[in-house]
Design an enzyme around this catalytic site. Sequence first.
Site, mmCIF file in Angstrom:
data_model
loop_
_atom_site.group_PDB
_atom_site.id
_atom_site.type_symbol
_atom_site.label_atom_id
_atom_site.label_comp_id
_atom_site.label_asym_id
_atom_site.label_seq_id
_atom_site.Cartn_x
_atom_site.Cartn_y
_atom_site.Cartn_z
ATOM 1 C CE LYS A 163 13.700 -23.809 12.265
ATOM 2 N NZ LYS A 163 14.432 -22.506 12.546
ATOM 3 N NE ARG A 181 -2.363 -0.613 3.319
ATOM 4 C CZ ARG A 181 -2.659 -0.688 4.494
ATOM 5 N NH1 ARG A 181 -4.078 -1.046 4.727
ATOM 6 N NH2 ARG A 181 -2.022 -1.179 5.467
ATOM 7 C CG HIS A 215 6.654 -24.236 13.385
ATOM 8 N ND1 HIS A 215 6.660 -24.072 12.131
ATOM 9 C CD2 HIS A 215 6.607 -23.207 14.170
ATOM 10 C CE1 HIS A 215 6.493 -22.671 12.083
ATOM 11 N NE2 HIS A 215 6.551 -22.041 13.262
ATOM 12 C CD GLU A 250 10.380 -19.364 20.240
ATOM 13 O OE1 GLU A 250 10.844 -18.724 19.286
ATOM 14 O OE2 GLU A 250 9.196 -19.431 20.462
ATOM 15 C CE LYS A 308 6.602 -17.026 21.360
ATOM 16 N NZ LYS A 308 7.701 -17.510 20.285
#
Length: 477
Positions: free
Chosen positions: A177, A46, A235, A211, A325
């Site tokens: 990966k 845009r 995943h 993570e 996380k």
Amino acid sequence: IPVDAFDLVIFGGTGDLARRKILPGLYRRFWAGQMPDEARIIGAARTDQDVAAFRTMVAEAIAEFVSERKRDADCIKRFLDCIDYVTLDARGEAGWKELKSKCRANTVQAFYFSVGPGLFGDIAERLRSFKIARQDARIVVEKPFGRDLATAKELNRELSANFDESQIYRIDHYLGKETVQNLMAVRFGNVLFEPLWNAQYVDHVQITVAETVGVGGRGAYYDKSGAMRDMVQNHLMQLLCLTAMEPPAKFDPDAVRDEKLKVIRALDPVEADDIVRGQYREGAEPGYLQDVENPDSRTESFIALKCHISNWRWKGTPFYLRTGKRMAARMSEIVVHFKPTPHSIFGEEAGTKANVLSIRLQPDEGIDLSVTIKEPGPGGMRLMDVPLDMSFAEALGEEAADMPDAYERLIMDVMRGNQTLFMRGDEVEAAWAWTDPLIEAWTRRGSKPCSYAQGSTGPEEAMMLMHKDRRRWRELE
Ligand code: BG6
């Protein structure tokens, strides 16, 4: 080997994914000689700007996300010559004719939908009505592919109203990966593992994607998704499928995807007792509730679950999945724990050991097999484990350092027309069909996630999930 010349249109060309992954990835392939000078990359968004302004943005993205070694001035200049831009309104008429005039007739044609799924239908429809997409055009779409079965079906319907399944490339970057593909090479390129790869010899499998980062600036999106939708449905499910699937007859897109689909369809529903959800507490960094600015949120930033695959190969072997996380380490691995030998000829005092094969996806990609040997020394026959460790960085040297990242590889596969590492529509729907009832069940019960400390291995309850089966999670390191 260079791919053929292509026109790649990136809708959402000024967005974060394009800036961080797609454009730097394409540059690296250009640097490596795989993307030819005749290729064109057309940003479409845009933002009202000219080609020069977009090229400046691309040059900045290269400066930020490409290692210095690959940033050669002449190469960057040649790459920028391949870049074009159109200002375009995905929901209106503006810009589409101009886009059509930029697309050439005799090149590979690909359209990357790097936009929210709410725009998939609008863009697909206009590509057809403005007669921009050719019969052999390729469409690349990103996750999240829906937030449940109903929305995924709707997206599939919108895409298939305009394109054939053979034209649609649904990205799950985990499939790009290196080690994920290596998992297939290890399983099907060696005679050693496959005879043992079943419930008779495998005690259990652990799949961990931990993570250290929190939800960062993505709180608004993340709080509506949670770890189940953000990581497990896609995943971890892909990792599970590649670990558990039957050998396909060929390494060809439909043969591989048929086998993965069979695994998803054979998954049993997960019992409520076999799921642990968590949220990271406030610590050195703000907690989950602060990150998403929602003090009442019941969305999980961590999930651990035990699932079973009801087929001949796997009946009785549990698969434990966990992802979260703000955990102790960034580590993704698939670990196959084999059963101990049926009988120990060395007697109880020698100890019982069992082989463990771990396939590390990140960091330090590699494969590690624990093998039982005799403890050295004259102290009699006592057993111990030693690792047969193959770190790709060590084994492959420079080649490993130069491995293309997931996006680079997947985009080149699109250009080659190879769908093997992309999800088919029925596969995505089957994954949601398994996930939906689990999410519905905890939502109906109003269950709250347990809290866990930042930098930990997740909530205590996740440890218990294993302990009650007399097993332990692998250390995070
Ligand atoms: C994304 C998720 O798909 O994968 C993120 O939306 C997650 O929440 C990321 O952080 C993890 O990818 P990688 O390649 O860093 O393991």
